[in-house]
Design a protein around this motif. Structure first.
Motif, PDB file in Angstrom:
ATOM      1  N   LEU A 192      59.169 -39.566  14.092  1.00 39.55           N
ATOM      2  CA  LEU A 192      59.788 -38.515  14.903  1.00 39.55           C
ATOM      3  C   LEU A 192      59.697 -37.172  14.185  1.00 39.55           C
ATOM      4  CD1 LEU A 192      61.402 -37.540  17.362  1.00 39.55           C
ATOM      5  CD2 LEU A 192      63.487 -38.332  16.196  1.00 39.55           C
ATOM      6  N   ARG A 193      59.978 -37.142  12.893  1.00 35.20           N
ATOM      7  CA  ARG A 193      59.873 -35.880  12.125  1.00 35.20           C
ATOM      8  C   ARG A 193      58.445 -35.339  12.166  1.00 35.20           C
ATOM      9  NH1 ARG A 193      63.574 -38.646   9.293  1.00 35.20           N
ATOM     10  NH2 ARG A 193      62.125 -39.566   7.808  1.00 35.20           N
ATOM     11  N   ARG A 194      57.459 -36.219  11.968  1.00 36.56           N
ATOM     12  CA  ARG A 194      56.055 -35.772  12.017  1.00 36.56           C
ATOM     13  C   ARG A 194      55.698 -35.248  13.407  1.00 36.56           C
ATOM     14  NH1 ARG A 194      55.025 -40.116   8.251  1.00 36.56           N
ATOM     15  NH2 ARG A 194      54.445 -41.542   9.904  1.00 36.56           N
ATOM     16  N   TYR A 195      56.176 -35.945  14.427  1.00 38.72           N
ATOM     17  CA  TYR A 195      55.918 -35.486  15.795  1.00 38.72           C
ATOM     18  C   TYR A 195      56.503 -34.094  16.007  1.00 38.72           C
ATOM     19  CZ  TYR A 195      55.605 -35.161  20.796  1.00 38.72           C
ATOM     20  OH  TYR A 195      55.290 -34.710  22.052  1.00 38.72           O
ATOM     21  N   LEU A 196      57.741 -33.882  15.605  1.00 36.36           N
ATOM     22  CA  LEU A 196      58.402 -32.596  15.810  1.00 36.36           C
ATOM     23  C   LEU A 196      57.727 -31.481  15.024  1.00 36.36           C
ATOM     24  CD1 LEU A 196      62.104 -33.817  15.805  1.00 36.36           C
ATOM     25  CD2 LEU A 196      60.783 -33.005  17.785  1.00 36.36           C
ATOM     26  N   GLU A 197      57.239 -31.779  13.839  1.00 32.52           N
ATOM     27  CA  GLU A 197      56.494 -30.774  13.065  1.00 32.52           C
ATOM     28  C   GLU A 197      55.209 -30.395  13.792  1.00 32.52           C
ATOM     29  OE1 GLU A 197      56.150 -32.705   9.282  1.00 32.52           O
ATOM     30  OE2 GLU A 197      58.265 -32.301   8.783  1.00 32.52           O
ATOM     31  N   ALA A 198      54.514 -31.392  14.352  1.00 33.25           N
ATOM     32  CA  ALA A 198      53.289 -31.122  15.111  1.00 33.25           C
ATOM     33  C   ALA A 198      53.609 -30.329  16.372  1.00 33.25           C
ATOM     34  CB  ALA A 198      52.580 -32.435  15.466  1.00 33.25           C
TER      35      ALA A 198
END
Length: 185
Positions: A169-175
Motif C-alpha cells: 500500500l505504501r509503495r502504491y501511494l508513493e507511485a
C-alpha cells in the motif's frame, strides 16, 4: 509546495467494508505531502437523467465539488459477481456528467481494492478502468493493489494488520503521488 489533496471513496456502502478499511489504511500510510480525504457515497443517489435535468441532488453536488477540489482521486472497489459494484459505477456515472465539464475529466485516478476472494478485486478494477476512456481521466496503469483474502489482512475493527499488504500500500501511494504530480493541471 502544498500537499496533494486526494479524494478517496469506496464502492461499498457497508460500514465494515474491507474497501472502506483499505481507504482508512491509505489515509494512515499516505506519504508526506499527500492528504487523503474520504467521501461516503451513501449520499449519492442512483443516476437518473430526469433527476439530473432538475438539478443535481445535494449529495451529488458535494461529491462533484470534492472531486473538483482534489488533485487526484483514489477509488477502492470491491468485486461483486466478477465485476465492478453498482455503487462504484453509479459514482463514476454522476461524476462523468455533464460531459463537457465533468469533474473526472483530466483527473489522475488510482484504483485499489480488497476482496475475501483470491483475485483481490482484479475483475472489478479492470471493468472500472474501462469507464475512464469516456471520462478522459488518467488512470494509473501500474502498480496495481489487489488485496486478496482481505478477511485475513484486517482485524475485526477494520485496521490493516498485514505488514506485507501495508508495504504494498505504501509503495502504491508513493507511485500514485508521483503519477498525480506528473499529471496535475
Amino acid at each position: 509546495m502544498s500537499a496533494l489533496k486526494i479524494l478517496g471513496f469506496a464502492g461499498s456502502l457497508r460500514r465494515a467494508s474491507f474497501n472502506r478499511a483499505l481507504l482508512r489504511a491509505a489515509q494512515d500510510q499516505a506519504p508526506e505531502g499527500m492528504v487523503i480525504e474520504i467521501f461516503d457515497l451513501s449520499v449519492v443517489p442512483l443516476y437518473n437523467g430526469d433527476v439530473e435535468a432538475e438539478g443535481d441532488p445535494d449529495g451529488v453536488v458535494a461529491f462533484k465539488q470534492a472531486i473538483r477540489d482534489a488533485d487526484g482521486v483514489l477509488m477502492a472497489t470491491p468485486e461483486y459477481n466478477h465485476g465492478v459494484p453498482g455503487v462504484m459505477k453509479n459514482a463514476v456515472d454522476w461524476a462523468s456528467r455533464p460531459p463537457q465539464s465533468a469533474p473526472l475529466a483530466h483527473k489522475p485516478v488510482g484504483i485499489i481494492g480488497a476482496s475475501p476472494g483470491m483475485t483481490g478485486s482484479a475483475r472489478g478494477q479492470s471493468q472500472l478502468r474501462q469507464a475512464f476512456e469516456f471520462t478522459n481521466s488518467y488512470c494509473m496503469p501500474q502498480p496495481e493493489l489487489l488485496v486478496f483474502r482481505a478477511h485475513e489482512k484486517f482485524d475485526p475493527e477494520g485496521r490493516l494488520i498485514d505488514e506485507t499488504t501495508g508495504a504494498y500500500l505504501r509503495r502504491y501511494l508513493e507511485a500514485f503521488m508521483e503519477w498525480t504530480h506528473r499529471l496535475r493541471v
